[in-house]
Scaffold this motif. Structure first.
Motif, PDB file in Angstrom:
ATOM      1  N   ALA A 109       5.551  14.664   2.324  1.00 25.56           N
ATOM      2  CA  ALA A 109       4.121  14.785   2.017  1.00 25.56           C
ATOM      3  C   ALA A 109       3.910  15.435   0.648  1.00 25.56           C
ATOM      4  N   ILE A 110       4.690  16.471   0.354  1.00 29.06           N
ATOM      5  CA  ILE A 110       4.556  17.157  -0.941  1.00 29.06           C
ATOM      6  C   ILE A 110       4.874  16.202  -2.085  1.00 29.06           C
ATOM      7  N   VAL A 111       5.974  15.460  -1.942  1.00 32.70           N
ATOM      8  CA  VAL A 111       6.399  14.548  -3.010  1.00 32.70           C
ATOM      9  C   VAL A 111       5.439  13.378  -3.142  1.00 32.70           C
ATOM     10  N   LEU A 120       1.540   9.480   8.897  1.00 29.16           N
ATOM     11  CA  LEU A 120       0.608   9.733   9.997  1.00 29.16           C
ATOM     12  C   LEU A 120      -0.367  10.842   9.638  1.00 29.16           C
ATOM     13  N   ALA A 121       0.101  11.827   8.871  1.00 29.96           N
ATOM     14  CA  ALA A 121      -0.718  12.974   8.499  1.00 29.96           C
ATOM     15  C   ALA A 121      -1.591  12.695   7.290  1.00 29.96           C
ATOM     16  N   ARG A 122      -1.595  11.481   6.774  1.00 27.23           N
ATOM     17  CA  ARG A 122      -2.333  11.132   5.562  1.00 27.23           C
ATOM     18  C   ARG A 122      -1.918  12.035   4.404  1.00 27.23           C
ATOM     19  N   LEU A 123      -0.652  12.466   4.385  1.00 22.88           N
ATOM     20  CA  LEU A 123      -0.069  13.321   3.349  1.00 22.88           C
ATOM     21  C   LEU A 123      -0.741  14.693   3.277  1.00 22.88           C
ATOM     22  N   ASN A 124      -1.386  15.085   4.355  1.00 17.65           N
ATOM     23  CA  ASN A 124      -2.054  16.380   4.434  1.00 17.65           C
ATOM     24  C   ASN A 124      -1.080  17.385   5.044  1.00 17.65           C
ATOM     25  N   VAL A 125      -0.703  18.416   4.257  1.00 20.53           N
ATOM     26  CA  VAL A 125       0.337  19.340   4.723  1.00 20.53           C
ATOM     27  C   VAL A 125      -0.101  20.136   5.947  1.00 20.53           C
ATOM     28  N   LEU A 126      -1.401  20.286   6.165  1.00 20.40           N
ATOM     29  CA  LEU A 126      -1.867  21.005   7.349  1.00 20.40           C
ATOM     30  C   LEU A 126      -1.920  20.119   8.587  1.00 20.40           C
ATOM     31  N   VAL A 127      -1.832  18.826   8.401  1.00 19.82           N
ATOM     32  CA  VAL A 127      -1.839  17.895   9.536  1.00 19.82           C
ATOM     33  C   VAL A 127      -0.420  17.495   9.925  1.00 19.82           C
ATOM     34  N   VAL A 128       0.526  17.650   8.999  1.00 20.85           N
ATOM     35  CA  VAL A 128       1.927  17.283   9.266  1.00 20.85           C
ATOM     36  C   VAL A 128       2.457  17.959  10.538  1.00 20.85           C
ATOM     37  N   LEU A 158       3.756   1.546  14.402  1.00 18.84           N
ATOM     38  CA  LEU A 158       3.141   0.534  13.548  1.00 18.84           C
ATOM     39  C   LEU A 158       1.621   0.611  13.594  1.00 18.84           C
ATOM     40  N   LEU A 159       1.072   0.755  14.782  1.00 20.45           N
ATOM     41  CA  LEU A 159      -0.383   0.791  14.896  1.00 20.45           C
ATOM     42  C   LEU A 159      -0.966   2.051  14.270  1.00 20.45           C
ATOM     43  N   ILE A 160      -0.276   3.170  14.433  1.00 20.89           N
ATOM     44  CA  ILE A 160      -0.795   4.424  13.897  1.00 20.89           C
ATOM     45  C   ILE A 160      -0.705   4.436  12.374  1.00 20.89           C
ATOM     46  N   THR A 161       0.423   3.951  11.857  1.00 23.36           N
ATOM     47  CA  THR A 161       0.624   4.015  10.411  1.00 23.36           C
ATOM     48  C   THR A 161      -0.105   2.899   9.668  1.00 23.36           C
ATOM     49  N   ALA A 162      -0.477   1.833  10.349  1.00 23.65           N
ATOM     50  CA  ALA A 162      -1.098   0.697   9.656  1.00 23.65           C
ATOM     51  C   ALA A 162      -2.345   1.121   8.892  1.00 23.65           C
ATOM     52  N   GLU A 163      -3.193   1.920   9.531  1.00 28.11           N
ATOM     53  CA  GLU A 163      -4.431   2.354   8.882  1.00 28.11           C
ATOM     54  C   GLU A 163      -4.133   3.230   7.673  1.00 28.11           C
ATOM     55  N   ALA A 164      -3.140   4.132   7.815  1.00 27.15           N
ATOM     56  CA  ALA A 164      -2.793   5.008   6.691  1.00 27.15           C
ATOM     57  C   ALA A 164      -2.253   4.198   5.522  1.00 27.15           C
ATOM     58  N   LEU A 165      -1.435   3.215   5.806  1.00 27.92           N
ATOM     59  CA  LEU A 165      -0.857   2.409   4.735  1.00 27.92           C
ATOM     60  C   LEU A 165      -1.927   1.597   4.015  1.00 27.92           C
ATOM     61  N   ALA A 206      -8.745  12.462  -1.144  1.00 23.03           N
ATOM     62  CA  ALA A 206      -9.372  12.043   0.112  1.00 23.03           C
ATOM     63  C   ALA A 206      -9.250  10.557   0.309  1.00 23.03           C
ATOM     64  N   ALA A 207      -9.459   9.790  -0.778  1.00 25.15           N
ATOM     65  CA  ALA A 207      -9.373   8.335  -0.669  1.00 25.15           C
ATOM     66  C   ALA A 207      -7.984   7.884  -0.315  1.00 25.15           C
ATOM     67  N   SER A 208      -6.977   8.637  -0.789  1.00 23.53           N
ATOM     68  CA  SER A 208      -5.595   8.240  -0.512  1.00 23.53           C
ATOM     69  C   SER A 208      -5.041   8.915   0.718  1.00 23.53           C
ATOM     70  N   GLY A 209      -5.901   9.555   1.477  1.00 22.53           N
ATOM     71  CA  GLY A 209      -5.431  10.176   2.705  1.00 22.53           C
ATOM     72  C   GLY A 209      -4.880  11.553   2.477  1.00 22.53           C
ATOM     73  N   GLY A 210      -5.374  12.277   1.508  1.00 23.88           N
ATOM     74  CA  GLY A 210      -4.838  13.593   1.210  1.00 23.88           C
ATOM     75  C   GLY A 210      -5.481  14.676   2.028  1.00 23.88           C
ATOM     76  N   ASP A 211      -5.456  15.911   1.503  1.00 25.81           N
ATOM     77  CA  ASP A 211      -5.880  17.075   2.266  1.00 25.81           C
ATOM     78  C   ASP A 211      -7.342  17.033   2.666  1.00 25.81           C
ATOM     79  N   ASN A 212      -8.175  16.411   1.846  1.00 27.55           N
ATOM     80  CA  ASN A 212      -9.594  16.410   2.147  1.00 27.55           C
ATOM     81  C   ASN A 212     -10.043  15.151   2.870  1.00 27.55           C
ATOM     82  N   ALA A 213      -9.065  14.400   3.395  1.00 27.68           N
ATOM     83  CA  ALA A 213      -9.434  13.163   4.066  1.00 27.68           C
ATOM     84  C   ALA A 213     -10.270  13.468   5.278  1.00 27.68           C
TER      85      ALA A 213
END
Length: 591
Positions: free
Chosen positions: A292-294, A503-511, A548-555, A584-591
């Motif tokens: 997520a950090i990278v 799955l966490a949308r690259l949000n370190v608090l959701v990981v 697949l179903l969970i990650t599809a939306e994030a991708l 937020a648009a890319s699924g980050g911390d403020n998503a």
């Protein structure tokens, strides 16, 4: 001096009040969800018994870890907001599809009623008739196995003869050999012409429990007290009953329910199973944090596997060569050393990308190969004892092993190390200049360069910082789980961290939540296979559907945001991007 109309002021105040209410309502919902899950897990672990809970060793630590699990759920709800509902609905749909797949694969489960070891017997108080040409004799058992798998010509029916006299009272039994055989039989009595004189497909409870000692269940077949009409040779015919469509569907549904009970409740049925879930989640969360950090800096590094191996190797070497150092000193040093090893190994592809323009995806995959082979070489030729029968180091001394906080599990102080890592990662991304640079590079590299960000340095550092966390994951595997160095120490677990991060949308608090969720599915799959006898292939299919179903939306969201940034750059409409909005648009911390 200018004045705002009263209407505008009231509208602004109303919007602010509404935002305030929504924020606190979200926190209440998240807090309630976390508390309910914590109580549910504790209740299931100890069967709702306070006495059983307080009588369990380290129950306070079990409660503490489950409170942290509840906190992860709270962060998941608060951070993702409405997206949390979409994720949960996706999980539900995925589980329903998984149940459907399990049901389809269980449609053959009723076949066990048509195969298995059996016995037949003619019971009578009459004197047996001597006849060497018949197959059965009064009160003598004979048996075999119906429809034995992997046999060229399996037995599907039997027609065995016996001799009898007019007036003999006989009972014909066809039954499973023992309770391990589920074969469901029918039995017929036939005369010399082959005509059926009597037939039965079941036995009564009285016959099973009182009349005939050999019967196993009511699925056995009994013709009781039949009077033979004449002297001669009779035939006892038996075969498995035809399996009705209703029975096939009912059995498939029953087995699927059993399988999903194991999947959904298996990891929290007992403390030792709960420990398997938590220890696996710790590693997955660390790896998810690394990715997520990278990924937040739009660096597609897959180097966590190699960084994990180097972290494990360094922590293992220190553990094997520090027998007399107290654990209170040695353990922090091992944690620091493994993180440093991951930092250095993460810095290499970062420097290659920043200064030589090397593709980070290719370089990190190649460096993974280097790291794993180097690990194997050192383990084989330097660390393996000469008399060892397999490739592994000696067991670490107790002072070099992460202290266990829950007895009879491998849940260690790595829980607290992980909490510190999550907190520091959040501070780094949200509250430091470096975190701002990471976010702005992830949003728009050209704008970052235009704004004076040292993108080369930031790219190197973000990949190295991700390496620190992956190195800690290797330390956890070596010093917390295996407590020695072994071949294939991660079993490619690092690549599953990518799923956790997405799955966490690259949000370190959701990981932490997504790591717990994914580890729960992994642990549940083990118990599903073990308890419900579901084949490993079916378990993997279910996991794949869910992932697949969970990650599809994030991708989709991720690539849509990336394409939008590319379009803006090409058209030259704007190079100025709000990093938080882009995150937020890319699924980050403020998503």
């Amino acid at each position: 001096m200018s004045f705002k109309p009263k209407g505008q002021a009231s509208e602004a105040e109303s919007a602010a009040n509404l935002s305030f209410v929504r924020k606190h309502l979200l926190m209440i919902v998240g807090g309630a969800a976390g508390i309910l899950v914590t109580l549910f897990v504790m209740n299931t672990l100890f069967d709702g018994s306070m006495e059983k809970m307080t009588g369990t060793t380290d129950w306070q630590n079990i409660l503490l870890v489950n409170v942290l699990v509840g906190a992860c759920i709270f962060l998941f709800v608060v951070e993702l907001k409405r997206q949390a509902i979409r994720v949960l609905l996706t999980v539900v749909v995925a589980l329903l599809l998984g149940f459907l797949v399990t049901f389809v694969f269980n449609l053959d489960s009723a076949e066990r009623f048509g195969q298995g070891e059996f016995r037949v017997q003619v019971v009578s108080d009459a004197e047996p008739t001597e006849n060497d040409e018949v197959d059965l004799e009064y009160n003598k058992r004979r048996g075999g196995e119906f429809n034995k798998p992997n046999v060229v010509s399996p037995v599907s029916e039997i027609a065995w003869t016996f001799a009898g006299r007019e007036g003999d009272i006989v009972s014909l039994l066809a039954y499973a050999k023992n309770r391990r055989s589920d074969v469901d039989l029918l039995v017929e009595l036939r005369d010399v012409s082959g005509a059926a004189l009597a037939a039965a497909t079941a036995a009564t409870e009285t016959q099973v429990e009182e009349t005939f000692d050999d019967l196993v269940s009511t699925k056995d077949a009994v013709i009781e007290g039949y009077e033979l009409p004449a002297d001669g040779v009779y035939t006892l015919y038996s075969r498995p009953e035809d399996i009705a469509t209703g029975a096939v569907l009912s059995e498939a549904l029953s087995q699927s329910q059993l399988a999903f009970e194991a999947l959904l409740l298996g990891p929290i049925e007992r403390v030792n199973r709960w420990g398997v879930w938590i220890q696996d989640a710790i590693t997955l969360i660390l790896l998810g944090m690394s990715f997520a950090i990278v990924f937040r800096a739009q660096q597609f590094s897959l180097g966590a596997e190699g960084q994990l191996y180097f972290g494990a190797l360094v922590s293992g070497i220190i553990a094997l060569n520090s027998p007399n150092i107290p654990g209170i000193i040695l353990i922090p040093f091992i944690i620091l050393a493994s993180g440093t090893a991951g930092f250095i190994y993460g810095l290499i592809p970062g420097a290659l990308k920043a200064y030589l323009g090397a593709n980070e995806l290719v370089s990190t995959l190649m460096l993974n190969f280097v790291a794993t082979r180097f690990f194997e070489m050192v383990l084989n030729f330097q660390l393996k004892p000469a008399d060892a029968g397999y490739v592994a180091s000696e067991k670490f001394d107790v002072n070099a092993v992460l202290p266990v906080i829950v007895d009879k599990t491998q849940v260690t102080i790595a829980v607290f190390v992980l909490a510190v890592v999550v907190f520091i990662s959040w501070l780094l991304i949200r509250r430091t200049p470096l975190g701002y640079e990471i976010r702005i590079i992830g949003s728009n590299l050209r704008f970052a360069d235009y704004g004076g960000v040292n993108s080369k340095r930031t790219i190197m550092l973000v990949m190295a910082i991700g390496g620190i966390v992956a190195g800690l994951a290797g330390m956890h595997l070596a010093n917390g789980i295996h407590r020695q160095l072994i071949l294939n120490i991660s079993f490619n677990l690092a690549f599953e961290g990518v799923v956790v991060a997405l799955l966490a949308r690259l949000n370190v608090l959701v990981v932490p939540f997504t790591g717990l969720l994914y580890a729960y599915l992994r642990a549940g799959a083990q118990f599903m296979e073990r308890d419900a006898n579901v084949s490993f292939e079916v378990v993997r299919i279910i996991q794949a559907i869910i992932i697949l179903l969970i990650t599809a939306e994030a991708l989709v969201t991720f690539f849509q945001a990336r394409q939008k940034r590319a379009d803006i750059d090409e058209e030259g409409h704007s190079l100025v991007v709000d990093p938080d909005a882009a995150a937020a648009a890319s699924g980050g911390d403020n998503a």
